[in-house]
Design a protein around this motif. Structure first.
Motif, mmCIF file in Angstrom:
data_model
loop_
_atom_site.group_PDB
_atom_site.id
_atom_site.type_symbol
_atom_site.label_atom_id
_atom_site.label_comp_id
_atom_site.label_asym_id
_atom_site.label_seq_id
_atom_site.Cartn_x
_atom_site.Cartn_y
_atom_site.Cartn_z
ATOM 1 N N LEU A 108 12.674 3.031 9.141
ATOM 2 C CA LEU A 108 13.067 4.068 8.171
ATOM 3 C C LEU A 108 14.575 4.127 8.065
ATOM 4 O O LEU A 108 15.157 4.219 6.997
ATOM 5 C CB LEU A 108 12.656 5.463 8.685
ATOM 6 N N ILE A 121 14.794 11.546 3.990
ATOM 7 C CA ILE A 121 14.648 10.524 5.044
ATOM 8 C C ILE A 121 14.863 11.199 6.402
ATOM 9 O O ILE A 121 14.129 10.960 7.360
ATOM 10 C CB ILE A 121 15.655 9.381 4.835
ATOM 11 N N ASN A 124 11.822 12.889 7.539
ATOM 12 C CA ASN A 124 10.790 11.979 8.037
ATOM 13 C C ASN A 124 11.125 11.402 9.407
ATOM 14 O O ASN A 124 10.252 11.222 10.241
ATOM 15 C CB ASN A 124 10.507 10.889 7.006
ATOM 16 N N LYS A 127 10.497 14.189 11.892
ATOM 17 C CA LYS A 127 9.057 14.412 12.091
ATOM 18 C C LYS A 127 8.458 13.327 12.986
ATOM 19 O O LYS A 127 7.633 13.603 13.854
ATOM 20 C CB LYS A 127 8.339 14.413 10.732
ATOM 21 N N THR A 128 8.883 12.077 12.766
ATOM 22 C CA THR A 128 8.304 10.994 13.582
ATOM 23 C C THR A 128 8.671 11.191 15.056
ATOM 24 O O THR A 128 7.849 10.957 15.942
ATOM 25 C CB THR A 128 8.780 9.619 13.076
ATOM 26 N N GLY A 181 10.212 12.714 -3.580
ATOM 27 C CA GLY A 181 11.125 12.089 -2.613
ATOM 28 C C GLY A 181 12.512 11.792 -3.143
ATOM 29 O O GLY A 181 13.288 11.078 -2.498
ATOM 30 N N SER A 188 14.213 8.351 -1.916
ATOM 31 C CA SER A 188 14.161 8.103 -0.467
ATOM 32 C C SER A 188 13.068 7.113 -0.104
ATOM 33 O O SER A 188 13.076 6.536 0.981
ATOM 34 C CB SER A 188 13.876 9.415 0.256
ATOM 35 N N PHE A 190 9.920 8.216 0.049
ATOM 36 C CA PHE A 190 8.847 9.038 0.624
ATOM 37 C C PHE A 190 8.464 10.129 -0.360
ATOM 38 O O PHE A 190 9.336 10.636 -1.065
ATOM 39 C CB PHE A 190 9.321 9.778 1.876
ATOM 40 N N LEU A 192 6.758 14.065 -0.464
ATOM 41 C CA LEU A 192 6.474 15.161 0.454
ATOM 42 C C LEU A 192 4.969 15.381 0.533
ATOM 43 O O LEU A 192 4.271 15.279 -0.481
ATOM 44 C CB LEU A 192 7.172 16.435 -0.011
ATOM 45 N N ASP A 196 4.330 19.569 4.165
ATOM 46 C CA ASP A 196 5.800 19.705 4.047
ATOM 47 C C ASP A 196 6.128 20.812 3.046
ATOM 48 O O ASP A 196 6.995 21.642 3.284
ATOM 49 C CB ASP A 196 6.439 18.412 3.515
#
Ligand SMILES: O=C(O)CCC(=O)C(=O)O
Ligand SMILES: [Fe+2]
Length: 533
Positions: A108, A121, A124, A127-128, A181, A188, A190, A192, A196
């Motif tokens: 990412l 980003i 994300n 979150k990961t 995103g 990005s 991604f 949402l 989210d």
């Protein structure tokens, strides 16, 4: 010389990678080499080296409120991989999942040129890291922190949701773009998730933006498919009585009927709507800033050094000076400050937040002192030269504060405020005793900002977009010494980018003869500055 320097640089990087602790004192002595030689090649080699060191060494605090800490977190990749291997040995069933997540998070980071500077980003990535944390236990995270590695917390994730809610509201970003995103046209990669969107809506509710919260939910949530999201909302709004739980009617009924703050609650704060409007204007204007009234060159006290400056307001005075620090000086300030940065402004803590006191400023701040290094005292002297004011730092009745460095975080901003203390303020800092007030602010931009982050003066309709190595100078008091309420200003939220500033505040006592009282109480300053050209 430069060969020797690059050799030292390699040793330094090697030591860092090998896990040696590098003290800032050692880096500071490097700066002596630079100051001593003043060689261009040395400067380039040195600044590259400093950049690497800067990103590899650590500050540990809430990550979301400083983009640089996020960069650092990602640069610690090697350390995290070691940790994940360690976990794989101890708990093989979880270790491989953590390794997989870790490689996901690094891809990412690597795949997008703006990576952590893009709020979605960042969300994300954070979150990961939190998902990875579910495979570990408290001791394990403590172990990681003891090894000097950062690991994001739940608060960091809430901070990112909060930032996205604020960015959308301030800049009136189209909901569908953000959900898809994209912010300010920068994608990005991604979208949402429903979950989210609920958490962003929750942050909008915290800020008192009920209507905005509803718009978020209505965009993404068509029925009650997301059970966890629904539960979150029920928890937040209280137990529903009858009707289809989480249906649109229920949500609207509960949000408008709840004891939650109503829309616009916070907007009534001083100059906030005007501040937001100027922030939006600063985005739509493709040029650097609102057009200056005029520009000119001045030479300060050193006749052969000329500074370009642009006047944005003559009364009160707001001037932008260009190239007041060099590339290496800004890097050096950021590096030194990164060891003393602390969360500045009120971070998001717990559920019961005091809505009026949190969120004034989201960023990390730290002070750097003139006697720490000749580069720092040289910058203070230059500020005196450029402004013709005194920046002497004396034990009693100081003429100026040390430099205050600030690194904003995801969506980092500073609400409208005045730098000078109110005339009747009782709890003034110790420094103010015998020194008067913050007559003037000299704010240096230590970075460019990709999108957002302008400095705005709502009473004067002036906005200035950050330009690296330039500075904005303005006066906070009348020449009579009274606070000038027109100096109210704020820093707009950073939409995409990493904003760094350095503030020097100059106190009245040192300016007694440099900025004397005028003949009337409201005498302006323009004559003092115009006469220099
Ligand atoms: O970040 C900005 O543009 C404004 C900062 C500011 O006003 C301050 O630090 O006092
Ligand atoms: Fe300020």
């Amino acid at each position: 010389m430069s060969c020797l320097l690059s050799h030292c640089c390699n040793i330094l990087i090697y030591q860092l990678v090998a896990g040696y602790k590098w003290s800032s004192r050692a880096v500071i002595s490097w700066c002596y080499i630079y100051t001593w030689t003043g060689d261009m090649e040395v400067e380039i080699g040195f600044s590259t080296c400093l950049m690497v060191v800067f990103l590899l060494t650590g500050v540990h605090s809430e990550l979301f409120s400083s983009i640089t800490s996020l960069h650092r977190l990602m640069k610690q990749g090697e350390g995290h991989v070691l940790v994940a291997h360690h976990l794989a040995e101890r708990r093989p069933e979880d270790g491989s999942t953590v390794l997989r997540l870790l490689s996901e998070v690094h891809s990412l980071y690597d795949k997008h040129p703006l990576s952590v500077e893009h709020p979605i980003i960042t969300l994300n990535i954070l979150k990961t890291f939190r998902v990875m944390a579910t495979f570990t236990d408290e001791h394990f995270i403590k172990d990681i922190r003891d090894k000097g590695l950062d690991w994001p917390t739940d608060e960091d994730v809430s901070g990112a949701y909060h930032a996205i809610a604020r960015l959308q509201k301030t800049y009136e970003l189209p909901f569908d773009d953000v959900i898809g995103g994209s912010v300010a046209g920068i994608q990005s990669g991604f979208s949402l998730l429903e979950e989210d969107v609920v958490r962003i809506a929750e942050q909008a509710l915290n800020m008192g933006y009920n209507a905005t919260a509803m718009s978020w939910l209505d965009r993404k949530w068509t029925d009650t498919t997301c059970a966890t999201c629904c539960q979150q909302l029920v928890n937040r709004l209280g137990t529903p009585s009858g009707g289809a739980v989480c249906s649109k009617e229920w949500r609207h009924g509960h949000i408008s009927g709840s004891g939650l703050p109503k829309s616009g609650h916070r907007d009534k704060q001083s100059r906030y709507p005007e501040y937001e409007e100027l922030c939006r204007k600063s985005l739509s204007n493709g040029h650097g800033s609102r057009k200056p009234l005029f520009c000119s060159y001045s030479s300060g006290r050193v006749p052969y050094v000329r500074y370009r400056h642009e006047f944005y307001s003559l009364d009160p005075l707001i001037v932008m000076f260009y190239d007041v620090v060099s590339e290496i000086e800004s890097l050096f300030l950021k590096y030194v400050a990164s060891h003393v940065l602390e969360s500045g402004g009120i971070a998001i803590k717990g559920e019961n937040r005091d809505i009026s006191s949190f969120d004034n400023r989201v960023g990390h701040v730290g002070w750097v002192y003139d006697d720490w290094h000749p580069i720092i005292s040289r910058i203070s002297r230059r500020i005196a030269d450029v402004t013709t004011l005194s920046t002497l730092s004396l034990a009693a009745a100081t003429h100026a504060e040390p430099l205050q460095i600030c690194n904003y975080g995801v969506g980092g901003h500073f609400r409208p405020h005045q730098d000078a203390f109110a005339d009747d303020v009782t709890n003034i800092p110790e420094m103010a005793i015998g020194s008067g007030n913050r007559d003037a602010t000299f704010m240096v931009y230590l970075s460019d900002v990709r999108v957002g982050g302008a400095t705005v003066f709502p009473d004067l309709e002036v906005y200035v977009r950050p330009v690296k190595m330039a500075a904005v100078f303005w006066l906070n008091t009348w020449r009579s010494g009274r606070r000038d309420s027109r100096s109210v200003h704020g820093g707009c939220p950073v939409l995409v980018g990493d904003k760094w500033i350095a503030n020097k505040w100059m106190w009245s006592i040192g300016q007694t003869f440099k900025r004397p009282c005028g003949l009337s109480e409201n005498d302006t300053d323009i004559s003092l500055y115009m006469s220099r050209d």
